[in-house]
Scaffold this active site. Structure first.
Site, short mmCIF file in Angstrom:
data_model
loop_
_atom_site.label_atom_id
_atom_site.label_comp_id
_atom_site.label_asym_id
_atom_site.label_seq_id
_atom_site.Cartn_x
_atom_site.Cartn_y
_atom_site.Cartn_z
CG ASN A 310 -2.15 -0.85 0.97
OD1 ASN A 310 -2.64 -0.92 -0.15
ND2 ASN A 310 -2.62 -1.52 2.00
CG ASN A 311 5.58 2.62 -0.14
OD1 ASN A 311 5.48 3.61 -0.86
ND2 ASN A 311 6.59 2.41 0.69
CG HIS A 313 6.72 7.36 -2.23
ND1 HIS A 313 6.75 8.49 -2.98
CD2 HIS A 313 6.60 7.76 -0.93
CE1 HIS A 313 6.65 9.55 -2.20
NE2 HIS A 313 6.55 9.13 -0.94
CG ASP A 370 11.24 -8.42 2.66
OD1 ASP A 370 10.55 -7.57 3.22
OD2 ASP A 370 12.12 -9.07 3.25
N GLY A 452 13.45 5.44 5.98
CA GLY A 452 14.32 4.41 6.57
C GLY A 452 15.75 4.86 6.75
P1 IMP Z 1 10.52 -3.07 2.75
O1 IMP Z 1 10.64 -4.56 2.73
O2 IMP Z 1 10.70 -2.47 1.39
O3 IMP Z 1 9.28 -2.59 3.44
O4 IMP Z 1 11.77 -2.55 3.61
C1 IMP Z 1 12.01 -2.96 4.96
C2 IMP Z 1 12.86 -1.93 5.64
O5 IMP Z 1 14.11 -1.83 5.00
C3 IMP Z 1 12.29 -0.52 5.62
O6 IMP Z 1 11.37 -0.31 6.68
C4 IMP Z 1 13.52 0.34 5.75
O7 IMP Z 1 13.91 0.46 7.10
C5 IMP Z 1 14.56 -0.49 5.00
N1 IMP Z 1 14.64 -0.03 3.61
C6 IMP Z 1 14.23 -0.71 2.54
N2 IMP Z 1 14.43 0.00 1.42
C7 IMP Z 1 14.97 1.17 1.82
C8 IMP Z 1 15.38 2.31 1.12
O8 IMP Z 1 15.26 2.46 -0.12
N3 IMP Z 1 15.90 3.31 1.86
C9 IMP Z 1 16.03 3.22 3.20
N4 IMP Z 1 15.63 2.18 3.90
C10 IMP Z 1 15.11 1.14 3.22
#
Ligand code: IMP
Length: 495
Positions: A310-311, A313, A370, A452
């Site tokens: 649901n992100n 971006h 992920d 992040g």
């Molecule tokens: P997700 O699996 O894409 O939701 O990422 C899990 C976690 O990894 C996020 O909550 C961030 O803490 C970190 N992360 C993933 N991608 C990025 C990025 O592009 N920039 C900074 N942190 C990231």
């Protein structure tokens, strides 16, 4: 050669239709101050109110419509409409010149018989318009709007155009302010009567011309009849049947023709087999070669794929790359509000878990990603725990960054990478796409963009952290951008 003949014939018949229209309009509609619908109605109102001749207003309004139409539909498509508009402008002018009186008024050829003028004028208008339409012509006006709208949307303009006509005709009430109320209402009633009569006539003539019939012919001489029908250029289908009483095989001919040719068909059959048994039925419509074209737009071929996120971006980024060919839906779009567990031991397992959840409970082909940060000096931590590095609830970026800085205190090896794995489940097949970007962890936060760990990560070959870059700059080199690019490439390679 045949095409040229057909085109010339079209133009001659369109011109004939336009001439009948101009004559009906100038002799029976205008002198009796009747207001019909559409652009002709507007032109009539302007004429009654100001004396400006109808062809002037008619041409001006249509010119504006035509400019829009040429832009949207192109020259070729508009050629017959341009011809129709120009020719009708000329004919309206011509017919007025032929009958105009010395005082500049148009004579009432039927004396005081206004209603008769209304009926005759509208009938002739209906016939004239059907001549034009049946020969692929148009008198511009609302036809142009319909063609433009039709290009983009499969919607019916009927209601909108009807409302326009009602407004145009009703507004003539206000033009004749020297008349008493009864006579002003009479003008409105005449206007509506003319509109109804001409629309009815138009529909009637067009439907009669288009009406097709289906013959079913049962005859021992079926092959001769079929050959004879073929010889006249008509298609015939032979069905295998069985006469139930005699238990013998019977052939049944099916032939679809325009109703106006039915006498010819009867004659032909009777000549070959006077005892033939046949049925003739009106059919609602015949579509295919030699008949009408199916006027429905093809169903959108867009394939639906769910992106398990649901992100906003991430969605925007992927839709921008795939939107033309794929209908990318988010979890919200498919009504999935459930918590999707992420308990895998790798990015790959977590991505798969999310995609499998959607496939299993919602049935859609789906992809999920992920990602996480892997720091060399911390043996790959925080890795799959990136979101929940500082606390179990997770997604507290400030706390996560603070913890990372603490863990990295005094470390000289600052190498790190971001990794994304996309799992795509399509039917029974799962495919993975991976993106990675190497870089370094700073000793303090820089920039306030992104999310992040962005303020601590400087990609290799760059001076800035992800948090100091624009979204596009980051997408072009980021782990997610690279994984998505591979996924897009994969989908495109199969088109
Ligand atoms: P997700 O699996 O894409 O939701 O990422 C899990 C976690 O990894 C996020 O909550 C961030 O803490 C970190 N992360 C993933 N991608 C990025 C990025 O592009 N920039 C900074 N942190 C990231």
């Amino acid at each position: 050669m045949q095409n040229i003949y057909l085109e010339v014939r079209d133009f001659i018949l369109i011109t004939l239709g336009l001439a009948i229209y101009a004559m009906a309009y100038t002799c029976f509609i205008l002198p009796y101050q009747i207001t019909t619908g559409g652009v002709a109605g507007i032109a009539a109102i302007v004429y009654y109110a100001t004396g400006i001749e109808v062809q002037v207003t008619y041409l001006l309004i249509n010119a504006a419509f035509l400019i829009a139409a040429i832009k949207v539909l192109g020259w070729k498509f508009c050629l017959k409409t341009i011809y129709g508009v120009l020719m009708l402008t000329f004919l309206l002018w011509l017919f007025q010149r032929l009958i105009i009186q010395d005082d500049g008024s148009l004579p009432q050829v039927l004396g005081n018989e206004s209603f008769m003028a209304c009926v005759i004028g509208a009938l002739l208008e209906g016939i004239a318009l059907s001549f034009c339409f049946l020969n692929n012509g148009s008198t511009g006006g609302t036809d142009i709007i319909a063609a433009i709208v039709n290009k983009y949307k499969n919607m019916s303009l009927g209601v909108v155009l009807m409302i326009c006509d009602v407004i145009i005709i009703s507004s003539c009430y206000f033009v004749f302010d020297d008349l008493d109320t009864v006579h002003r209402v009479q003008k409105v009633v005449f206007g509506f009567s003319a509109l109804i009569i001409s629309s009815f006539t138009l529909d009637y003539v067009i439907n009669r011309q288009r009406q097709s019939v289906q013959f079913m012919i049962f005859s021992r001489n079926y092959s001769k009849i079929a050959d004879a029908l073929n010889a006249t250029g008509r298609g015939v289908t032979v069905l295998n049947g069985e006469g139930w009483y005699t238990k013998t095989e019977r052939k049944v001919l099916v032939c679809l023709v325009k109703k106006r040719f039915s006498v010819e068909i009867f004659r032909l059959i009777k000549q070959i087999d006077p005892y033939a048994f046949l049925s003739m039925a009106n059919v609602q419509g015949v579509y295919g070669e030699g008949f009408d074209q199916m006027k429905v737009k093809k169903m959108s071929k867009k394939k639906t794929i769910v992106f398990a996120t649901n992100n906003a971006h991430k969605l925007e980024e992927v839709r921008a790359m795939l939107g033309e060919k794929y209908d990318i839906r988010s979890l919200d779009d498919i009504g999935c509000r459930s918590y999707i567990p992420e308990t895998g031991a790798s990015f790959q397992e977590n991505a798969l878990q999310k995609a499998q959840f959607v496939k299993k409970y919602y049935g859609f082909d789906c992809f999920a990603d992920d990602s996480g940060l892997e720091v060399a000096a911390l043996n790959g931590a925080p890795g799959i725990l990136s979101a929940r590095y500082a606390s179990e609830e997770g997604h507290d970026s400030a706390a996560n960054n603070a913890k990372l800085l603490r863990e990295m205190e005094g470390k000289t090896d600052r190498r790190a990478d971001f990794r994304t794995v996309i799992a795509f489940i399509e039917g029974d097949t799962t495919t993975y796409f991976e993106g990675r970007v190497d870089g370094e962890i700073l000793t303090e936060l820089h920039g306030d963009g992104g999310f992040g760990y962005d303020p601590l990560f400087v990609p290799e070959g760059c001076e800035q952290t992800f948090a100091e870059m624009t979204q596009e700059e980051k997408n072009a080199i980021s782990h997610r951008g690279r994984a998505v690019a591979k996924f897009v490439e994969f989908l495109k390679s199969r088109e």
